[in-house]
Design a protein around this motif. Sequence first.
Motif, PDB file in Angstrom:
ATOM      1  N   TYR A  27       0.791  -1.227   0.000  1.00 29.18           N
ATOM      2  CA  TYR A  27       0.000   0.000   0.000  1.00 29.18           C
ATOM      3  C   TYR A  27       0.824   1.279   0.000  1.00 29.18           C
ATOM      4  O   TYR A  27       0.276   2.368  -0.136  1.00 29.18           O
ATOM      5  CB  TYR A  27      -0.999  -0.013   1.164  1.00 29.18           C
ATOM      6  CG  TYR A  27      -2.029  -1.087   0.948  1.00 29.18           C
ATOM      7  CD1 TYR A  27      -3.119  -0.866   0.116  1.00 29.18           C
ATOM      8  CD2 TYR A  27      -1.880  -2.337   1.524  1.00 29.18           C
ATOM      9  CE1 TYR A  27      -4.044  -1.864  -0.122  1.00 29.18           C
ATOM     10  CE2 TYR A  27      -2.800  -3.346   1.288  1.00 29.18           C
ATOM     11  CZ  TYR A  27      -3.876  -3.101   0.464  1.00 29.18           C
ATOM     12  OH  TYR A  27      -4.784  -4.084   0.212  1.00 29.18           O
ATOM     13  N   ARG A  68      -6.719  -0.289   3.323  1.00 27.85           N
ATOM     14  CA  ARG A  68      -7.584   0.485   2.418  1.00 27.85           C
ATOM     15  C   ARG A  68      -8.387   1.532   3.185  1.00 27.85           C
ATOM     16  O   ARG A  68      -8.634   2.624   2.681  1.00 27.85           O
ATOM     17  CB  ARG A  68      -8.514  -0.444   1.638  1.00 27.85           C
ATOM     18  CG  ARG A  68      -7.822  -1.134   0.479  1.00 27.85           C
ATOM     19  CD  ARG A  68      -8.810  -1.821  -0.445  1.00 27.85           C
ATOM     20  NE  ARG A  68      -9.627  -2.814   0.226  1.00 27.85           N
ATOM     21  CZ  ARG A  68      -9.314  -4.103   0.362  1.00 27.85           C
ATOM     22  NH1 ARG A  68      -8.199  -4.559  -0.154  1.00 27.85           N
ATOM     23  NH2 ARG A  68     -10.111  -4.920   0.988  1.00 27.85           N
ATOM     24  N   ILE A  71      -6.455   4.860   3.636  1.00 30.68           N
ATOM     25  CA  ILE A  71      -6.137   5.653   2.451  1.00 30.68           C
ATOM     26  C   ILE A  71      -7.352   6.482   2.066  1.00 30.68           C
ATOM     27  O   ILE A  71      -8.462   5.969   1.950  1.00 30.68           O
ATOM     28  CB  ILE A  71      -5.713   4.730   1.286  1.00 30.68           C
ATOM     29  CG1 ILE A  71      -4.459   3.950   1.680  1.00 30.68           C
ATOM     30  CG2 ILE A  71      -5.477   5.545   0.019  1.00 30.68           C
ATOM     31  CD1 ILE A  71      -4.075   2.879   0.696  1.00 30.68           C
TER      32      ILE A  71
END
Length: 86
Positions: A27, A68, A71
Amino acid sequence: MAIDQDSGGAARLMRRKEAAKYVTDTYGFPCSPNTLAKLACVSSNGPPFRIAGRIPLYPQNGLDAWARSKIGPLVRSTSEHTRRVA
């Protein structure tokens, strides 16, 4: 690979050091084993994990969902980001 009965399928389980490296490499934001350890002790905002004896094991799908969630949305400028946050 281990079976994760909660998700009904196979989920790769990683120890803390490997989990932190996986998040960083996948990531692109820094994640250290110490951060994961602190989140496991004092926060409910960290990634989910299982305990095997004294060893925390992080399922890959839980790390993916957690990373996730950290972000933000895609923006074209910092001012657009500020408007979305406010």
